[in-house]
Scaffold this active site. Structure first.
Site, short mmCIF file in Angstrom:
data_model
loop_
_atom_site.label_atom_id
_atom_site.label_comp_id
_atom_site.label_asym_id
_atom_site.label_seq_id
_atom_site.Cartn_x
_atom_site.Cartn_y
_atom_site.Cartn_z
N ASN A 140 0.61 -2.29 -0.60
CA ASN A 140 0.28 -0.92 -0.98
C ASN A 140 -0.89 -0.37 -0.17
OD1 ASN A 140 2.23 -0.28 -2.94
ND2 ASN A 140 1.10 -1.36 -4.54
N HIS B 224 1.96 3.47 -1.11
CA HIS B 224 2.73 3.16 -2.31
C HIS B 224 4.22 3.43 -2.14
CE1 HIS B 224 -1.31 3.10 -4.08
NE2 HIS B 224 -0.78 2.36 -5.04
N GLU C 284 4.72 -6.07 -10.09
CA GLU C 284 5.50 -6.71 -9.02
C GLU C 284 6.13 -8.01 -9.49
OE1 GLU C 284 1.11 -7.83 -8.19
OE2 GLU C 284 2.24 -6.17 -9.07
#
Length: 309
Positions: free
Chosen positions: A191, A196, A226
């Site tokens: 990220n 993102h 995640e």
């Protein structure tokens, strides 16, 4: 009778061949597909075979009359609603009310007028369209409530429900059940480095990889962030470790292709826990989740991109 834009498959149940021919001609001219039955029993067999959405049935028929056929339809577990029009030569209001209370949606009195038939079929078509729209909306809400909006996988609540169900099934059958909890390694770095949007693409990429790599009767869900959870039904610890290693290797071997053509390598750490003959039998699914989470933490502590039990 003019053609209609809402064509349907319509069943006619009547023991009078002339009435069936007249109905067929009028309905076919309106663009509908017409199926015929000479009595109620034949009509019932037809309805179970065909995806008919509207039925026009005579009241008086041999073997099974119209009201009896409609009652059978209403008490059966059919895949979709069948709109029913009761065709009768009876003009008594008592008979009409009895037919409607028995489950008929509408009625036509013989001899019927072609335009009245058209209008009543059109009413049925509108009601069926509304019912289909409501069913689609209901199914859509149910899907949204049980699936992660980004990846399309089962969400945490739904995958937890499946774990409970699979544990109960495994307990009854004396079979093992294993969980594999996966975490994308260094996801914050993905990220921070790529943004993102790429992070979301990475989550979807891993989700698709897992879905394509598991067996048809396994379950995959997004556990949170995640993390992903895979339910390995009927799988003991050794086989679960081997399956988790295959999943880990598959993700490592399939980098995410970015818009600029670059390849983003992804790896996962995996924790495996087993309940049943080959593992500890937990009193509650929470215990199994905790052990899978502890195994995942151990995999990350030992350097990531590995499977631990």
């Amino acid at each position: 009778m003019t053609a209609t834009s809402t064509a349907m498959q319509i069943a006619i149940a009547d023991d009078d061949a002339m009435t069936r021919r007249l109905l067929r001609a009028l309905l076919t001219a309106a663009g509908h597909e017409v199926l015929e039955a000479g009595d109620g029993e034949a009509a019932w067999a037809l309805l179970q075979r065909e995806g008919v959405s509207l039925l026009i049935t005579d009241w008086q028929m041999p073997r099974l009359d119209g009201p009896g056929l409609i009652r059978r339809i209403r008490t059966a577990d059919l895949p979709g609603y069948i709109y029913t029009i009761l065709l009768t030569s009876r003009d008594s209001k008592t008979d009409t009310v009895a037919g409607l209370e028995g489950g008929a949606d509408d009625y036509l009195t013989k001899p019927f007028h072609a335009e009245e038939l058209r209008a009543r079929v059109a009413i049925g078509a509108r009601i069926l369209a509304l019912e289909a729209s409501l069913r689609e909306a209901r199914d859509g809400y149910a899907y949204q409530a049980s699936h992660d909006p980004l990846t399309g996988l089962l969400n945490r609540l739904a995958i937890t429900t499946h774990v409970r169900a699979e544990l109960a099934r495994a307990s009854r059958g004396g079979h093992p059940l294993s969980l594999a909890l996966l975490d994308i390694d260094h996801f914050k770095q993905v990220n921070d480095t790529h943004g993102h949007l790429v992070g979301d693409q990475a989550l979807c990429h891993v989700a698709q990889t897992l879905t394509g790599a598991v067996r048809p009767y396994d379950w995959v869900g997004r556990w949170g962030g995640e993390e992903f959870l895979v339910i390995l039904a009927g799988t003991g610890l050794d086989d679960a470790l081997a399956a988790a290693e295959r999943l880990r290797a598959e993700i490592e071997a399939r980098p995410l292709r970015l818009a600029d053509g670059a390849a983003l390598s992804l790896t996962v750490s995996v924790g495996v826990a087993c309940a049943g003959p080959a593992g500890e039998q937990p009193g509650d699914p929470v215990r199994l989740f905790q052990r899978a989470d502890a195994a995942l933490y151990e995999a990350k502590r030992m350097g990531r991109n590995r499977v631990c039990r």
